[in-house]
Scaffold this motif. Structure first.
Motif, mmCIF file in Angstrom:
data_model
loop_
_atom_site.group_PDB
_atom_site.id
_atom_site.type_symbol
_atom_site.label_atom_id
_atom_site.label_comp_id
_atom_site.label_asym_id
_atom_site.label_seq_id
_atom_site.Cartn_x
_atom_site.Cartn_y
_atom_site.Cartn_z
ATOM 1 N N ASN A 60 -15.206 -1.251 -1.927
ATOM 2 C CA ASN A 60 -14.122 -0.682 -2.721
ATOM 3 C C ASN A 60 -14.632 -0.157 -4.057
ATOM 4 N N ASP B 10 1.340 4.344 -2.780
ATOM 5 C CA ASP B 10 1.298 5.766 -2.444
ATOM 6 C C ASP B 10 2.512 6.489 -3.029
ATOM 7 N N CYS C 22 -5.504 8.400 -4.996
ATOM 8 C CA CYS C 22 -6.218 7.431 -4.156
ATOM 9 C C CYS C 22 -5.729 6.034 -4.501
ATOM 10 N N TYR D 230 -9.185 0.509 -0.365
ATOM 11 C CA TYR D 230 -9.434 1.635 0.516
ATOM 12 C C TYR D 230 -9.270 1.183 1.968
ATOM 13 N N GLU D 231 -8.765 2.099 2.771
ATOM 14 C CA GLU D 231 -8.466 1.773 4.172
ATOM 15 C C GLU D 231 -9.716 1.285 4.897
ATOM 16 N N GLY D 232 -9.565 0.178 5.592
ATOM 17 C CA GLY D 232 -10.653 -0.378 6.375
ATOM 18 C C GLY D 232 -11.528 -1.359 5.621
ATOM 19 N N ILE E 218 0.847 -1.194 0.000
ATOM 20 C CA ILE E 218 0.000 0.000 0.000
ATOM 21 C C ILE E 218 0.885 1.247 0.000
#
Length: 333
Positions: free
Chosen positions: A317, A236, A295, A299-301, A232
């Motif tokens: 997602n 980024d 992005c 996605y986080e979580g 991840i």
């Protein structure tokens, strides 16, 4: 010859269209005068001065013609809508014809009307169902098949419309960034030490915590790094690098951009034809220095680790991806 054409065009517009403009302006002015009768004399004097000025100054009339032509050019040729492309980064050096794992999968949505570019990275170990409803890792699809199959999978699984793809590899990244004279990135102390340790130190490109200019090899090392965190975090860094490259185009003239692209068109493969790529380059000139919205999927979580894989909460997602890109809500199953 250009001068003759300009003068000829100016004379034609003067003889044919100036009376029309005068008539329209007179009508507009009369409307104002009826609304504000106390200023009639002063207003008519101002109108007379404007008319006299353009009648006496041919250069001003030519500039008016040029300004109108430039306005028409912008209105006609400025691209509209959005285009979405997939950029894959293959994990090898040398020939772009050699298949490998697509360790970089970045979806780039170019919004010509909004002036924004959305850059979405997909973690390489994401597991998705293939056309036979068997789970596969995203980064193996290109190696086993090709980019067309990866595009089909992303469109089907994430309910997207992708307009084409571009393939680069390790050698491509180095070539492109060196052709642009390097790129400026904000580095952490750990990132600077990691790159220096892997690539060695370059006297012309010293690295430390803070804003640094990286060459192609250093940038590639930065984009591939996941030892400091995880896949991840690597995604980024990849979007940060992409954002920095777009930001750098703000300082480049249109001629610079075209020259760089022409000299390094061997650095990628694409599903777009040669003509389509040329059009895209000229369309992209309108987006120099555009804001890049970054992005990442997952996605986080809304994910968890599986057996050397990333397991998505797929519904969430897809929903969040559509929200990020400003797309309609995904189709219900």
């Amino acid at each position: 010859e250009i001068g003759v054409r300009l003068v000829g065009s100016e004379m034609c517009i003067r003889d044919s269209f100036i009376p029309v403009y005068v008539m329209l302006w007179d009508g507009f002015f009369m409307h104002i005068l009826f609304s504000y009768p106390s200023g009639e004399q002063e207003f008519m004097q101002s109108v007379s001065k404007v008319k006299s000025f353009f009648a006496a100054h041919k250069a001003a009339r030519v500039l008016l013609v040029i300004a109108a032509a430039l306005l028409a050019f912008v209105l006609i040729f400025h691209p509209h809508g959005t285009k979405t492309y997939l950029i894959t980064g293959i994990d090898n050096y040398g020939s772009l014809n050699d298949n490998g794992r697509s360790d970089v999968m970045m979806l780039v949505q170019v919004g010509f009307d909004s002036g924004k570019i959305h850059a979405v990275t997909f973690a390489r170990d994401i597991v998705v169902p293939n056309e036979h409803n068997k789970n596969v890792k995203l980064n193996t699809i290109v190696r086993m098949q090709d980019e067309d199959a990866l595009v089909d999978t992303l469109e089907r699984v994430f309910d997207l419309k992708i307009d084409g793809w571009f393939r680069v590899n390790f050698s491509s990244v180095i070539t492109i960034i060196d052709a642009m004279g390097g790129v400026q990135l904000e580095l952490t102390d750990a990132e600077a030490r990691y790159i220096n340790g892997r690539e060695g130190e370059y006297p012309d490109y010293p690295l430390a915590e803070g804003l640094c200019r990286l060459n192609g090899a250093q940038s590639l090392c930065y984009a591939r790094c996941r030892k400091l965190d995880n896949d991840i975090g690597r995604g980024d860094r990849q979007t940060k690098l992409f954002s920095a490259l777009v930001r750098q185009t703000r300082k480049m003239t249109a001629a610079n951009v075209v020259s760089v692209v022409r000299n390094m068109n061997h650095a990628w493969r694409s599903s777009l034809s040669g003509g389509e790529q040329v059009k895209l380059v000229f369309d992209a000139l309108w987006m120099r220095g555009a804001k890049v919205v970054r992005c990442a999927v997952p996605y986080e979580g809304y994910w968890r680790y599986g057996d050397s894989s990333v397991i998505l909460n797929l519904e969430e997602n897809v929903r969040l991806l559509h929200e990020s890109l400003g797309l309609p809500a995904p189709k219900a199953e």
